[in-house]
Design a protein around this motif. Structure first.
Motif: not given
Length: 511
Positions: A236-248
């Motif tokens: 998963l290429d997302v910023s840890p803790g971001s909304f995108a991370a939580i959704a992923a």
């Protein structure tokens, strides 16, 4: 009924009007329903409390950045899992038939072998992966001693050490022994395995927290490094803790259970009613999954404090303990945990799926044996080395099949299913020579969006929509199947000459 091999497949008595190409006693609707809420609860403790289940939870914890955000993502995902499992479980309770037989209603009496074999292939892959993981836990304990360590370091076979091969064969044989006794033995084993693993996970978390001096709820690491570690573990290429991370996190957690969404009816059909099913699912899914994930997060965070590094493998963590007794207990528990998930998620399904291909010759037990032999033959190739990154890809292939099944059962048939016709070659579900082309086309198109485009499509598609491939596959296949089936009025009443199967007459009653 229970799925046993008490009678040889060749001697199965096929009821008049039913085809031996579609029927045997293991595939018939269940009449003995002994699985209470506790057994359904332990389907889930056995399924998620495994080395890979822990690894995935610990990896997603890194994506979240801290425990609170992690629990939000896991909590949302667990509620979705509960809803979807209950959705398919209702069909199992009401009809009493296993997954490949239910699939005949949408894919056709013989077309159902396509989704059945797809599920069997996934299960067989994971069967080998989980067996290898359990063997690894035992190896981690044994190499503490000179004799086994010497064998581990000096002998090699099939690109594995001699010790690894012996442990794999031992775990492989133990699982085969359990499954050969039938579904009632599966139930009794999982009722033991689930609680045992919970106990060991708590011991691991408490021991590490005591060693760390306090409860830990995050990993002390710069955000950039944490993101790189999370990506290497999960893809998963997302910023840890971001909304995108939580959704992923939520989407990946749902996808992890994608295969069981299809065949949860294999277990639900042995419960007496929907109320029992829902009670077991409530405790086994949102409650159990959230608590298990919390323990995994605390253990991962505490281990990072104690050992100065992030360790995502529980067997590797326990192997560092000074107490040989504790390491042995952990190794045995992890082995039991893996036996549990393999029996539940990766053995029962292919046993029914392979039996569905040739009911006259393949029983539940023989189907399970086929799956076990395939997993054994795959061992020299060890294709599961990248299993964690394989979760989304595997789950994505299951999405379109799930979309077709749900739309057919709930939206087209309104839960009214002519159960006897599922066992008749010339009945309602014959479609085009036993194949429903509409369902196959819908599933194929859905697979393009869920499985092909994320890998071979534009880079933005895979990067941004990869974690949601399963959902996309469900939606695309479901919508296309509904559109293609519009105007088709399915029959729901049984044919006049359709006999009852094991005491069930006509359209099944239940929920």
């Amino acid at each position: 009924m229970t799925a046993t091999d008490s009678a040889d497949a060749d001697r199965t008595v096929t009821p008049p009007g039913y085809s031996p190409r579609l029927y045997n006693e293991d595939l018939a609707p269940a009449t003995e329903r002994k699985w209470g809420a506790f057994s359904i609860f332990n389907v889930w403790t056995s399924d998620v409390h495994s080395l890979y289940g822990y690894f995935l939870a610990a990896s997603l914890f890194l994506v979240a950045g801290n425990t609170l955000k992690f629990l939000i993502g896991i909590g949302v995902g667990s509620l979705v899992i509960y809803w979807l499992m209950t959705l398919m479980g209702r069909a199992g309770v009401k009809t009493g038939v296993p997954y490949p037989v239910l699939a005949r209603a949408s894919f056709g009496t013989f077309g159902a072998n396509v989704p059945a074999l797809a599920r069997a292939v996934v299960a067989t892959f994971w069967y080998g992966a989980q067996t290898s993981a359990a063997a690894g836990a035992i190896v981690a304990f044994l190499v503490r001693y000179d004799g086994p360590r010497h064998l581990h370091e000096t002998t090699h076979l099939f690109d594995h050490s001699g010790l690894e091969v012996l442990c794999y064969l031992g775990v492989w044989a133990a699982q085969l022994l359990i499954i050969s006794k039938g579904m009632e033995t599966v139930r009794r084993f999982q009722d033991f395995a689930g609680p045992a693993v919970w106990l060991m996970m708590l011991v691991l978390a408490i021991a590490l927290s005591v060693k760390a001096g306090a409860l830990s709820f995050s990993v002390d690491m710069p955000a950039k490094d944490l993101g790189a570690l999370a990506k290497s573990a999960t893809g998963l290429d997302v910023s840890p803790g971001s909304f995108a991370a939580i959704a992923a996190i939520a989407a990946t957690w749902v996808t992890y259970f994608a295969a069981l969404f299809l065949n949860f009816g294999d277990f639900a059909r042995f419960t007496p009613d929907v109320k029992t099913l829902k009670k077991g699912n409530v405790w086994g899914l949102p409650v159990n999954l959230i608590l298990f994930s919390l323990v995994a997060a605390i253990t991962t965070a505490a281990a990072s404090k104690v050992y100065g590094q992030v360790i995502l493998e529980p067997a590797e963590i326990s192997a560092k303990f000074d107490s040989a007794a504790l390491v042995l207990l952990a190794a045995l528990t992890f082995a039991v945990a893996t036996l549990g998930i393999n029996v539940v998620a990766n053995f029962v399904s292919p046993a029914f799926d392979f039996a569905n291909v040739a009911p006259k010759y393949v029983t539940f037990r023989r189907g399970g044996l086929i799956a076990a032999v395939i997993a054994l033959l795959l061992y020299p190739l060890h294709p599961w080395d990248n299993a964690p990154s394989f979760v989304n890809a595997i789950g994505s292939t299951m999405g379109p099949l799930f979309g077709v099944l749900v739309v057919d059962y709930y939206l087209i048939r309104k839960t009214q299913l002519n159960v006897p016709a599922l066992y008749q070659e010339d009945g309602e579900f014959r479609f085009q020579g036993g194949w429903n082309i509409r369902a196959l086309v819908a599933a194929a198109v859905g697979s393009v969006f869920s499985s092909i485009l994320p890998v071979y499509g534009p880079s933005g598609y895979g990067d941004n929509l990869g974690p949601y491939s399963w959902f996309i596959g469900v939606a695309v296949a479901g919508v296309i199947y509904l559109a293609l089936s519009r105007g088709r009025s399915p029959l729901t009443a049984p044919a006049a000459d359709a006999p009852a199967v094991h005491g069930q007459a006509g359209a099944a009653t239940g929920s």
